[in-house]
Write a protein that holds these residues in place. Structure first.
Motif, mmCIF file in Angstrom:
data_model
loop_
_atom_site.group_PDB
_atom_site.id
_atom_site.type_symbol
_atom_site.label_atom_id
_atom_site.label_comp_id
_atom_site.label_asym_id
_atom_site.label_seq_id
_atom_site.Cartn_x
_atom_site.Cartn_y
_atom_site.Cartn_z
ATOM 1 N N GLU A 264 37.634 34.457 49.874
ATOM 2 C CA GLU A 264 38.628 34.389 48.802
ATOM 3 C C GLU A 264 38.033 33.787 47.529
ATOM 4 O OE1 GLU A 264 43.292 33.100 48.286
ATOM 5 O OE2 GLU A 264 42.188 32.348 50.010
ATOM 6 N N THR A 265 37.249 32.742 47.660
ATOM 7 C CA THR A 265 36.617 32.102 46.505
ATOM 8 C C THR A 265 35.677 33.080 45.801
ATOM 9 O OG1 THR A 265 36.777 29.912 47.505
ATOM 10 C CG2 THR A 265 35.113 30.190 45.792
ATOM 11 N N ALA A 266 34.901 33.815 46.573
ATOM 12 C CA ALA A 266 33.975 34.786 45.990
ATOM 13 C C ALA A 266 34.720 35.914 45.286
ATOM 14 C CB ALA A 266 33.057 35.348 47.070
ATOM 15 N N VAL A 267 35.830 36.359 45.870
ATOM 16 C CA VAL A 267 36.636 37.412 45.245
ATOM 17 C C VAL A 267 37.215 36.909 43.928
ATOM 18 C CG1 VAL A 267 38.774 38.753 45.447
ATOM 19 C CG2 VAL A 267 37.169 38.663 47.366
ATOM 20 N N GLU A 268 37.767 35.695 43.950
ATOM 21 C CA GLU A 268 38.358 35.129 42.723
ATOM 22 C C GLU A 268 37.321 34.962 41.620
ATOM 23 O OE1 GLU A 268 40.216 31.536 44.085
ATOM 24 O OE2 GLU A 268 41.889 32.620 45.014
ATOM 25 N N ALA A 269 36.074 34.637 42.003
ATOM 26 C CA ALA A 269 35.004 34.453 41.025
ATOM 27 C C ALA A 269 34.338 35.774 40.646
ATOM 28 C CB ALA A 269 33.961 33.498 41.580
ATOM 29 N N ASP A 270 34.714 36.849 41.345
ATOM 30 C CA ASP A 270 34.103 38.163 41.133
ATOM 31 C C ASP A 270 32.584 38.080 41.303
ATOM 32 O OD1 ASP A 270 34.784 40.842 40.790
ATOM 33 O OD2 ASP A 270 34.257 40.813 38.665
ATOM 34 N N ASP A 271 32.175 37.298 42.314
ATOM 35 C CA ASP A 271 30.759 37.052 42.602
ATOM 36 C C ASP A 271 30.320 37.949 43.750
ATOM 37 O OD1 ASP A 271 28.304 36.053 43.513
ATOM 38 O OD2 ASP A 271 28.846 33.970 43.069
ATOM 39 N N GLU A 272 29.694 39.055 43.404
ATOM 40 C CA GLU A 272 29.314 40.065 44.398
ATOM 41 C C GLU A 272 28.370 39.512 45.466
ATOM 42 O OE1 GLU A 272 29.343 43.699 46.329
ATOM 43 O OE2 GLU A 272 30.537 43.223 44.563
ATOM 44 N N VAL B 217 27.843 37.838 51.282
ATOM 45 C CA VAL B 217 27.463 36.839 52.292
ATOM 46 C C VAL B 217 28.702 36.343 53.035
ATOM 47 C CG1 VAL B 217 26.528 34.508 52.615
ATOM 48 C CG2 VAL B 217 25.352 36.124 51.107
ATOM 49 N N ALA B 218 29.751 35.988 52.291
ATOM 50 C CA ALA B 218 30.966 35.424 52.897
ATOM 51 C C ALA B 218 31.661 36.435 53.804
ATOM 52 C CB ALA B 218 31.915 34.935 51.804
ATOM 53 N N LEU B 219 31.792 37.661 53.348
ATOM 54 C CA LEU B 219 32.442 38.679 54.170
ATOM 55 C C LEU B 219 31.615 38.948 55.426
ATOM 56 C CD1 LEU B 219 34.731 40.698 54.627
ATOM 57 C CD2 LEU B 219 33.435 42.361 53.249
ATOM 58 N N GLY B 220 30.313 39.028 55.276
ATOM 59 C CA GLY B 220 29.440 39.237 56.428
ATOM 60 C C GLY B 220 29.585 38.130 57.453
ATOM 61 N N ARG B 221 29.658 36.887 56.990
ATOM 62 C CA ARG B 221 29.818 35.759 57.913
ATOM 63 C C ARG B 221 31.160 35.806 58.635
ATOM 64 N NH1 ARG B 221 27.141 31.042 54.134
ATOM 65 N NH2 ARG B 221 24.988 31.617 54.605
ATOM 66 N N LEU B 222 32.210 36.161 57.908
ATOM 67 C CA LEU B 222 33.530 36.246 58.528
ATOM 68 C C LEU B 222 33.553 37.331 59.604
ATOM 69 C CD1 LEU B 222 36.542 35.541 58.749
ATOM 70 C CD2 LEU B 222 36.946 37.081 56.797
ATOM 71 N N LEU B 223 33.054 38.501 59.274
ATOM 72 C CA LEU B 223 33.057 39.601 60.241
ATOM 73 C C LEU B 223 32.155 39.290 61.435
ATOM 74 C CD1 LEU B 223 33.000 42.679 57.830
ATOM 75 C CD2 LEU B 223 34.981 41.578 58.896
ATOM 76 N N SER C 171 34.671 46.770 48.949
ATOM 77 C CA SER C 171 34.384 46.249 47.610
ATOM 78 C C SER C 171 35.289 45.056 47.307
ATOM 79 C CB SER C 171 34.618 47.345 46.568
ATOM 80 O OG SER C 171 36.010 47.648 46.494
ATOM 81 N N ILE C 172 34.926 44.312 46.296
ATOM 82 C CA ILE C 172 35.760 43.176 45.874
ATOM 83 C C ILE C 172 37.178 43.642 45.525
ATOM 84 C CG2 ILE C 172 36.109 41.457 44.045
ATOM 85 C CD1 ILE C 172 33.119 40.843 44.205
ATOM 86 N N PRO C 173 37.343 44.720 44.734
ATOM 87 C CA PRO C 173 38.712 45.161 44.434
ATOM 88 C C PRO C 173 39.506 45.545 45.684
ATOM 89 C CG PRO C 173 37.185 46.135 42.864
ATOM 90 C CD PRO C 173 36.354 45.467 43.927
ATOM 91 N N GLU C 174 38.859 46.165 46.659
ATOM 92 C CA GLU C 174 39.552 46.530 47.896
ATOM 93 C C GLU C 174 40.017 45.288 48.648
ATOM 94 O OE1 GLU C 174 37.351 50.724 49.063
ATOM 95 O OE2 GLU C 174 36.355 48.835 49.571
ATOM 96 N N VAL C 175 39.162 44.276 48.707
ATOM 97 C CA VAL C 175 39.526 43.049 49.408
ATOM 98 C C VAL C 175 40.583 42.285 48.619
ATOM 99 C CG1 VAL C 175 38.660 40.829 50.252
ATOM 100 C CG2 VAL C 175 37.350 42.918 50.657
ATOM 101 N N ARG C 176 40.486 42.311 47.316
ATOM 102 C CA ARG C 176 41.491 41.653 46.475
ATOM 103 C C ARG C 176 42.885 42.209 46.793
ATOM 104 N NH1 ARG C 176 39.160 42.240 41.594
ATOM 105 N NH2 ARG C 176 38.188 40.191 41.711
#
Length: 92
Positions: free
Chosen positions: A29-37, A42-48, A76-81
């Protein structure tokens, strides 16, 4: 809880893992809010990876409803957003 990773299937995850998954979810969520690809990947990979490692494949023939639906690794970030709620991807 039953966690679905889109495109992969469902996993049975013990409720005792929810705090750990929520921490990883917060990083997504933090990475999505910061739009930090880079941080998002990394964060999504760790969660999955965490869901795959602590979860057990749910019976594919089952029609059980997923408690949580997570995006695929190539989302993508927009899809996760669009999937995020006030609680992130994982409620609680």
């Amino acid at each position: 809880m039953i966690v679905r990773i889109l495109g992969e299937g469902q996993f049975d995850v013990a409720d005792s893992e929810q705090d750990r998954l929520n921490e990883l979810d917060a990083a997504v969520e933090t990475a999505v809010e910061a739009d930090d690809e880079a941080a998002f990947r990394v964060a999504l990979g760790r969660l999955l990876d965490a869901v795959r490692s602590v979860g057990v494949a749910h019976d594919q023939a089952s029609l059980d409803v997923s408690s949580v639906i997570l995006p695929p690794a190539d989302a993508s970030i927009p899809e996760v957003r669009d999937l995020l709620s006030d609680d992130g991807l994982i409620p609680g």
